[in-house]
Design a protein around this motif. Structure first.
Motif, PDB file in Angstrom:
ATOM      1  N   MET A   1      31.654  23.470  45.382  1.00  0.00           N
ATOM      2  CA  MET A   1      32.895  24.126  44.949  1.00  0.00           C
ATOM      3  C   MET A   1      33.031  23.980  43.441  1.00  0.00           C
ATOM      4  N   LEU A   2      33.279  25.105  42.736  1.00  0.00           N
ATOM      5  CA  LEU A   2      33.498  25.080  41.300  1.00  0.00           C
ATOM      6  C   LEU A   2      34.948  24.742  41.010  1.00  0.00           C
ATOM      7  N   LEU A   3      35.170  23.808  40.116  1.00  0.00           N
ATOM      8  CA  LEU A   3      36.529  23.452  39.740  1.00  0.00           C
ATOM      9  C   LEU A   3      36.746  23.571  38.246  1.00  0.00           C
ATOM     10  N   ILE A   4      35.735  24.055  37.522  1.00  0.00           N
ATOM     11  CA  ILE A   4      35.880  24.283  36.096  1.00  0.00           C
ATOM     12  C   ILE A   4      35.291  25.642  35.759  1.00  0.00           C
ATOM     13  N   MET A   5      35.581  26.112  34.556  1.00  0.00           N
ATOM     14  CA  MET A   5      35.066  27.405  34.130  1.00  0.00           C
ATOM     15  C   MET A   5      33.550  27.352  34.058  1.00  0.00           C
ATOM     16  N   ASN A   6      32.881  28.349  34.603  1.00  0.00           N
ATOM     17  CA  ASN A   6      31.429  28.446  34.543  1.00  0.00           C
ATOM     18  C   ASN A   6      31.037  29.266  33.319  1.00  0.00           C
ATOM     19  N   PRO A   7      30.405  28.675  32.300  1.00  0.00           N
ATOM     20  CA  PRO A   7      30.131  29.401  31.071  1.00  0.00           C
ATOM     21  C   PRO A   7      29.136  30.533  31.239  1.00  0.00           C
ATOM     22  N   TYR A   8      28.418  30.576  32.353  1.00  0.00           N
ATOM     23  CA  TYR A   8      27.467  31.661  32.583  1.00  0.00           C
ATOM     24  C   TYR A   8      28.153  33.008  32.608  1.00  0.00           C
ATOM     25  N   TYR A   9      29.418  33.022  33.040  1.00  0.00           N
ATOM     26  CA  TYR A   9      30.095  34.295  33.241  1.00  0.00           C
ATOM     27  C   TYR A   9      30.894  34.713  32.011  1.00  0.00           C
ATOM     28  N   ASP A  10      30.272  34.535  30.828  1.00  0.00           N
ATOM     29  CA  ASP A  10      30.933  35.039  29.636  1.00  0.00           C
ATOM     30  C   ASP A  10      30.335  36.379  29.199  1.00  0.00           C
ATOM     31  N   ARG A  11      29.382  36.900  29.948  1.00  0.00           N
ATOM     32  CA  ARG A  11      28.785  38.179  29.600  1.00  0.00           C
ATOM     33  C   ARG A  11      29.563  39.314  30.239  1.00  0.00           C
ATOM     34  N   LYS A  12      29.383  40.538  29.703  1.00  0.00           N
ATOM     35  CA  LYS A  12      30.004  41.729  30.261  1.00  0.00           C
ATOM     36  C   LYS A  12      29.016  42.398  31.213  1.00  0.00           C
ATOM     37  N   GLU A  13      29.528  43.024  32.227  1.00  0.00           N
ATOM     38  CA  GLU A  13      28.691  43.720  33.178  1.00  0.00           C
ATOM     39  C   GLU A  13      28.303  45.094  32.638  1.00  0.00           C
ATOM     40  N   ASP A  14      27.164  45.591  33.037  1.00  0.00           N
ATOM     41  CA  ASP A  14      26.788  46.973  32.736  1.00  0.00           C
ATOM     42  C   ASP A  14      27.510  47.869  33.728  1.00  0.00           C
ATOM     43  N   VAL A  15      28.586  48.516  33.255  1.00  0.00           N
ATOM     44  CA  VAL A  15      29.436  49.269  34.164  1.00  0.00           C
ATOM     45  C   VAL A  15      29.365  50.773  33.902  1.00  0.00           C
ATOM     46  N   ASN A  16      28.363  51.193  33.161  1.00  0.00           N
ATOM     47  CA  ASN A  16      28.318  52.594  32.762  1.00  0.00           C
ATOM     48  C   ASN A  16      27.551  53.480  33.733  1.00  0.00           C
ATOM     49  N   SER A  17      26.906  52.874  34.733  1.00  0.00           N
ATOM     50  CA  SER A  17      26.011  53.651  35.577  1.00  0.00           C
ATOM     51  C   SER A  17      26.611  53.981  36.932  1.00  0.00           C
ATOM     52  N   MET A  18      27.923  53.773  37.099  1.00  0.00           N
ATOM     53  CA  MET A  18      28.508  54.045  38.401  1.00  0.00           C
ATOM     54  C   MET A  18      29.965  54.445  38.252  1.00  0.00           C
ATOM     55  N   GLU A  19      30.477  55.109  39.300  1.00  0.00           N
ATOM     56  CA  GLU A  19      31.903  55.371  39.346  1.00  0.00           C
ATOM     57  C   GLU A  19      32.627  54.042  39.460  1.00  0.00           C
ATOM     58  N   LYS A  20      33.667  53.879  38.668  1.00  0.00           N
ATOM     59  CA  LYS A  20      34.249  52.551  38.532  1.00  0.00           C
ATOM     60  C   LYS A  20      35.686  52.519  39.049  1.00  0.00           C
ATOM     61  N   TYR A  21      36.028  51.382  39.666  1.00  0.00           N
ATOM     62  CA  TYR A  21      37.394  51.118  40.102  1.00  0.00           C
ATOM     63  C   TYR A  21      37.787  49.719  39.673  1.00  0.00           C
ATOM     64  N   LEU A  22      39.075  49.533  39.494  1.00  0.00           N
ATOM     65  CA  LEU A  22      39.641  48.233  39.147  1.00  0.00           C
ATOM     66  C   LEU A  22      40.686  47.878  40.187  1.00  0.00           C
ATOM     67  N   MET A  23      40.646  46.651  40.687  1.00  0.00           N
ATOM     68  CA  MET A  23      41.570  46.224  41.731  1.00  0.00           C
ATOM     69  C   MET A  23      42.593  45.260  41.145  1.00  0.00           C
ATOM     70  N   ALA A  24      43.846  45.459  41.553  1.00  0.00           N
ATOM     71  CA  ALA A  24      44.927  44.540  41.195  1.00  0.00           C
ATOM     72  C   ALA A  24      45.521  43.967  42.474  1.00  0.00           C
ATOM     73  N   VAL A  25      45.748  42.662  42.478  1.00  0.00           N
ATOM     74  CA  VAL A  25      46.492  42.014  43.553  1.00  0.00           C
ATOM     75  C   VAL A  25      47.810  41.551  42.939  1.00  0.00           C
ATOM     76  N   ASP A  26      48.907  42.089  43.446  1.00  0.00           N
ATOM     77  CA  ASP A  26      50.237  41.893  42.863  1.00  0.00           C
ATOM     78  C   ASP A  26      51.116  41.192  43.899  1.00  0.00           C
ATOM     79  N   ALA A  27      51.354  39.897  43.675  1.00  0.00           N
ATOM     80  CA  ALA A  27      52.093  39.069  44.631  1.00  0.00           C
ATOM     81  C   ALA A  27      53.519  38.858  44.141  1.00  0.00           C
ATOM     82  N   GLY A  28      54.446  39.651  44.647  1.00  0.00           N
ATOM     83  CA  GLY A  28      55.841  39.541  44.247  1.00  0.00           C
ATOM     84  C   GLY A  28      56.608  38.598  45.139  1.00  0.00           C
ATOM     85  N   THR A  29      57.900  38.500  44.882  1.00  0.00           N
ATOM     86  CA  THR A  29      58.739  37.609  45.681  1.00  0.00           C
ATOM     87  C   THR A  29      58.848  38.098  47.119  1.00  0.00           C
ATOM     88  N   GLY A  30      59.072  39.401  47.287  1.00  0.00           N
ATOM     89  CA  GLY A  30      59.314  39.932  48.622  1.00  0.00           C
ATOM     90  C   GLY A  30      58.142  40.616  49.274  1.00  0.00           C
TER      91      GLY A  30
END
Length: 536
Positions: free
Chosen positions: A1-30
């Motif tokens: 189990m990781l409990l600290i930041m993993n420095p390996y994941y400071d790179r950007k992904e190559d996202v130019n070769s596919m249709e792209k989506y972004l997901m948001a999880v929005d946890a409100g009060t109700g």
């Protein structure tokens, strides 16, 4: 189990070769929502579920957050949106999370959740009273470092755990906010980000990091603070375990999100010096953006880290405008509910049509709900409608419009308070959230404030702000500014009506005077406060 930041994941992904989506999880009060956006900022698919946070009858004012039940709700919403959208999970390049602020989660050294509460948990009256007995200035001293008071912060709640369930407190290794907990469940990385983390009251607001000396000052352990990552930072990929539970791809990056109000401001483009916004939901938050922050004895409002690095917000909150409107709808609009079933026209749309015919100022009638913000003595008078007469000028629509005008008066007062601190007043505001769907409410706000009110195309801007964070982290956008330039668009601008503003200026003075008397009645015990902060 990781409990600290993993420095390996400071790179950007190559996202130019596919249709792209972004997901948001929005946890409100109700409720909690999962939303898929394309990279142009358009909402493509959404799944949503209401959830409830129950009081433990042993502890009045408690509002427990059910970890296992609620993670199952989130998992099922993700599975549902993948099934509904039929998109390839690998085309979701990044996910980010946002949540109600002030909701906290405590963990042991193995990352197991020990205890969690929702945002308006108020079980810690005794702890606040004890803190104030330690020193007459302890709250103001902490406010000048953290920007927070004991009203909403985590300090009294964690002290409550220490005092009432010490066996749990003794096991605590980390504390995070709710949005960080969702990120942790996706990545196995325990961390916090400043925009929500600062609402604990345990941050140095200027340095945007934990301040262990605050914990020591109030009698809390100073070794329970995880790493801090700015919003938009890559945390990790979705783990194999969470992928198996949800159907998400392990190629998808999870990015640090933020508090709901701050991400709402990102979703409305409110990130630069002097930018101002009102988020009109269950609560109304007024947010004023600055690149530098000063807290002195005259500052009676909240100061938060923005979700943009090296940026802060002065915040003043109005209690319950959205909930009050919902209460009015459910209590007095039975006929309109019947007509809604017959015609499909919503109750709110029907009432707005009628309220348009009520003159500005509601023929002199006012109501008292939320007061202007005083972070050190935060309490509200008993709810009331005052100065109406028994004639046809005062009908259901009059009361409906009065609720709208009350929210605008509180907003005016809050803006004036912050303008005295900053020595600047906004030239316009951006108005988002559910209330901004009402053209009448937008116009009332413009008339009361006497400034332009701009309404974005995407009204529910908090989720869009989370998607922007995800996109910045994944390299879809080079920066927050570039993302906002691409995806944030405005639908309408409301100009103030001069004659209406004159009416509201006079009525506002009446509202202030009446509210003071009403608050005195509650303070003396003749009426009940609509809400009062713990320890007061």
């Amino acid at each position: 189990m990781l409990l600290i930041m993993n420095p390996y994941y400071d790179r950007k992904e190559d996202v130019n070769s596919m249709e792209k989506y972004l997901m948001a999880v929005d946890a409100g009060t109700g409720s909690v929502r999962v939303i898929l956006f394309n990279t142009q900022g358009n909402e493509q698919f959404v799944t949503q579920s209401e959830w409830t946070h129950h009081e433990d009858k042993r502890y009045p004012g408690s509002m427990d957050f059910d970890i296992e039940k609620n993670i199952d709700i989130i998992i099922n919403l993700i599975k549902e949106i993948l099934a509904k959208s039929k998109i390839n999970p690998e085309n979701i390049v990044a996910i980010s999370t946002t949540s109600m602020r002030e909701a906290i989660v405590l963990y042991d050294e193995n990352g197991k959740e020990l205890w969690a509460c929702a945002n308006v948990d108020s079980r810690s009256n005794d702890e606040v009273a004890h803190l104030c007995k330690l020193s007459d200035t302890i709250e103001s001293d902490i406010h000048q470092i953290s920007g927070q008071t004991f009203s909403l912060g985590a300090i009294p709640r964690i002290l409550w755990v220490k005092n009432n369930i010490p066996e749990t407190y003794n096991k605590v290794k980390y504390v995070t906010m709710l949005n960080d907990w969702i990120t942790y469940r996706m990545t196995d990385v325990i961390s916090v980000e400043p925009s929500n983390g600062c609402t604990t009251g345990l941050f140095d607001i200027k340095k945007r990091v934990w301040d262990p000396s605050i914990a020591e000052k109030v009698g809390l352990r100073s070794d329970i603070f995880p790493i801090v990552n700015e919003s938009g930072s890559i945390i990790n990929h979705v783990t194999k375990e969470f992928s198996a539970l949800t159907g998400l791809s392990t190629q998808t990056i999870v990015v640090a999100g933020g508090g709901d109000a701050q991400l709402g401001c990102i979703g409305m483009g409110v990130i630069n010096e002097g930018d101002a916004a009102v988020l009109g939901g269950s609560f109304w938050q007024y947010e004023y953006t600055t690149n530098h922050v000063e807290i002195n004895d005259h500052c009676k409002v909240r100061v938060n880290c923005h979700a943009i690095p090296n940026t802060w917000q002065y915040e003043a909150i109005a209690f319950f405008p959205g909930l009050i409107m919902r209460w009015f709808r459910d209590t007095f609009c039975e006929l309109e509910a019947f007509l809604q079933k017959e015609s499909g026209e919503s109750i709110y749309a029907q009432m707005e049509k009628r309220a348009r015919n009520v003159p500005a100022g509601c023929n002199g009638m006012i109501c008292t709900f939320s007061d202007k913000m005083n972070y050190f003595s935060w309490k509200h008078a008993a709810p009331s409608f005052i100065d109406f007469k028994f004639d046809s000028s005062y009908n259901k629509a009059t009361f409906y419009r009065a609720i709208m005008e009350n929210a605008a008066f509180v907003t005016k007062g809050n803006i004036e308070i912050i303008s005295k601190i900053t020595n600047k007043s906004p030239e316009s505001i951006v108005f988002g959230g559910g209330a901004s769907k009402s053209d009448l409410w937008c116009q009332i706000v413009a008339d009361v404030l006497n400034i332009k009110v701009k309404v974005p195309v995407v009204k529910e801007s908090t989720a869009l702000g989370a998607a922007i964070c995800a996109g910045v982290g994944a390299g879809v956008y080079e920066s927050f500014n570039e993302a906002i330039a691409q995806v944030v668009k405005f639908e309408k601008t409301f100009e103030p009506n001069e004659s209406n503003h004159f009416i509201y200026e006079e009525l506002y003075k009446k509202w202030e005077a009446v509210y003071k008397v009403q608050l005195d009645l509650a303070d003396q015990g003749y009426t009940n406060h609509m809400w009062i902060a713990p320890g007061l």
